[in-house]
Design a protein around this motif. Sequence first.
Motif, mmCIF file in Angstrom:
data_model
loop_
_atom_site.group_PDB
_atom_site.id
_atom_site.type_symbol
_atom_site.label_atom_id
_atom_site.label_comp_id
_atom_site.label_asym_id
_atom_site.label_seq_id
_atom_site.Cartn_x
_atom_site.Cartn_y
_atom_site.Cartn_z
ATOM 1 N N GLN A 76 0.796 -1.219 0.000
ATOM 2 C CA GLN A 76 0.000 0.000 0.000
ATOM 3 C C GLN A 76 0.834 1.278 0.000
ATOM 4 O O GLN A 76 0.274 2.376 -0.027
ATOM 5 C CB GLN A 76 -0.965 -0.009 1.183
ATOM 6 N N GLY A 77 2.157 1.151 0.091
ATOM 7 C CA GLY A 77 3.013 2.334 0.093
ATOM 8 C C GLY A 77 2.824 3.211 1.313
ATOM 9 O O GLY A 77 2.965 4.426 1.250
ATOM 10 N N GLN A 78 2.512 2.597 2.460
ATOM 11 C CA GLN A 78 2.274 3.321 3.711
ATOM 12 C C GLN A 78 3.393 3.045 4.712
ATOM 13 O O GLN A 78 3.894 1.924 4.797
ATOM 14 C CB GLN A 78 0.936 2.900 4.323
ATOM 15 N N VAL A 79 3.751 4.072 5.473
ATOM 16 C CA VAL A 79 4.850 3.994 6.434
ATOM 17 C C VAL A 79 4.341 4.431 7.807
ATOM 18 O O VAL A 79 3.619 5.431 7.915
ATOM 19 C CB VAL A 79 5.997 4.933 6.011
ATOM 20 N N LEU A 80 4.727 3.711 8.838
ATOM 21 C CA LEU A 80 4.349 4.058 10.210
ATOM 22 C C LEU A 80 5.094 5.309 10.661
ATOM 23 O O LEU A 80 6.316 5.391 10.533
ATOM 24 C CB LEU A 80 4.672 2.891 11.150
ATOM 25 N N THR A 81 4.349 6.278 11.216
ATOM 26 C CA THR A 81 4.976 7.479 11.771
ATOM 27 C C THR A 81 4.740 7.596 13.275
ATOM 28 O O THR A 81 5.500 8.264 13.967
ATOM 29 C CB THR A 81 4.453 8.749 11.082
ATOM 30 N N ALA A 82 3.694 6.964 13.784
ATOM 31 C CA ALA A 82 3.398 6.960 15.219
ATOM 32 C C ALA A 82 2.476 5.786 15.509
ATOM 33 O O ALA A 82 1.761 5.312 14.619
ATOM 34 C CB ALA A 82 2.737 8.270 15.649
ATOM 35 N N ALA A 83 2.499 5.344 16.766
ATOM 36 C CA ALA A 83 1.646 4.227 17.168
ATOM 37 C C ALA A 83 1.336 4.338 18.654
ATOM 38 O O ALA A 83 2.132 4.887 19.425
ATOM 39 C CB ALA A 83 2.324 2.891 16.871
ATOM 40 N N ALA A 84 0.191 3.809 19.035
ATOM 41 C CA ALA A 84 -0.199 3.738 20.440
ATOM 42 C C ALA A 84 -0.889 2.401 20.671
ATOM 43 O O ALA A 84 -1.833 2.058 19.955
ATOM 44 C CB ALA A 84 -1.134 4.886 20.802
ATOM 45 N N VAL A 85 -0.401 1.662 21.633
ATOM 46 C CA VAL A 85 -1.005 0.374 21.969
ATOM 47 C C VAL A 85 -2.268 0.637 22.779
ATOM 48 O O VAL A 85 -2.223 1.286 23.823
ATOM 49 C CB VAL A 85 -0.022 -0.519 22.758
ATOM 50 N N ASP A 86 -3.384 0.156 22.273
ATOM 51 C CA ASP A 86 -4.656 0.292 22.966
ATOM 52 C C ASP A 86 -4.876 -0.856 23.949
ATOM 53 O O ASP A 86 -5.461 -0.659 25.011
ATOM 54 C CB ASP A 86 -5.810 0.332 21.953
ATOM 55 N N ARG A 87 -4.381 -2.035 23.572
ATOM 56 C CA ARG A 87 -4.548 -3.225 24.416
ATOM 57 C C ARG A 87 -3.499 -4.252 24.031
ATOM 58 O O ARG A 87 -3.292 -4.517 22.852
ATOM 59 C CB ARG A 87 -5.938 -3.804 24.204
ATOM 60 N N LEU A 88 -2.842 -4.817 25.030
ATOM 61 C CA LEU A 88 -1.868 -5.878 24.800
ATOM 62 C C LEU A 88 -2.024 -6.923 25.890
ATOM 63 O O LEU A 88 -1.931 -6.609 27.080
ATOM 64 C CB LEU A 88 -0.440 -5.327 24.795
#
Length: 138
Positions: A76-88
């Motif tokens: 898809q040509g998408q790159v991660l710039t930020a992330a937040a774990v909602d549940r682990l």
Amino acid sequence: MPGYRLLNHTADLGVLFYGPSPESLFVNAGLALSRLMMERPPRRGREKRRLKLEGEDRAELLVRFLSELLYLFHVQGQVLTAAAVDRLTAKELEISLDLAGYDPESHGLKAEIKAVTYHDLEIKPTRTGWRARVVFDL
């Protein structure tokens, strides 16, 4: 601490990821993947996406998460710039992603990572937080 360290590995790319908690370990691993693949990763995302993944344990969850990021990049040509774990939990990961479009001219390509392997895979607590060892197929 940058959240990751490269390992000597014969034909593939071995990486140690770090974080003070399991949640931060997953976020650091995802963001480090962008830095490993691109010379100048984008700083801000324009698209938000939420992933829900299941696995037998946290190590498999990490492989599935990083594999999903590789899919987003290659297909898809998408790159991660930020992330937040909602549940682990031990067998489930719900994580919110900020994604940006990949532009080869603007971002450059440092390493073409093809896949996440199970070779030498490890995730465990340490004295100061959490550590994961992952080997990528180049």
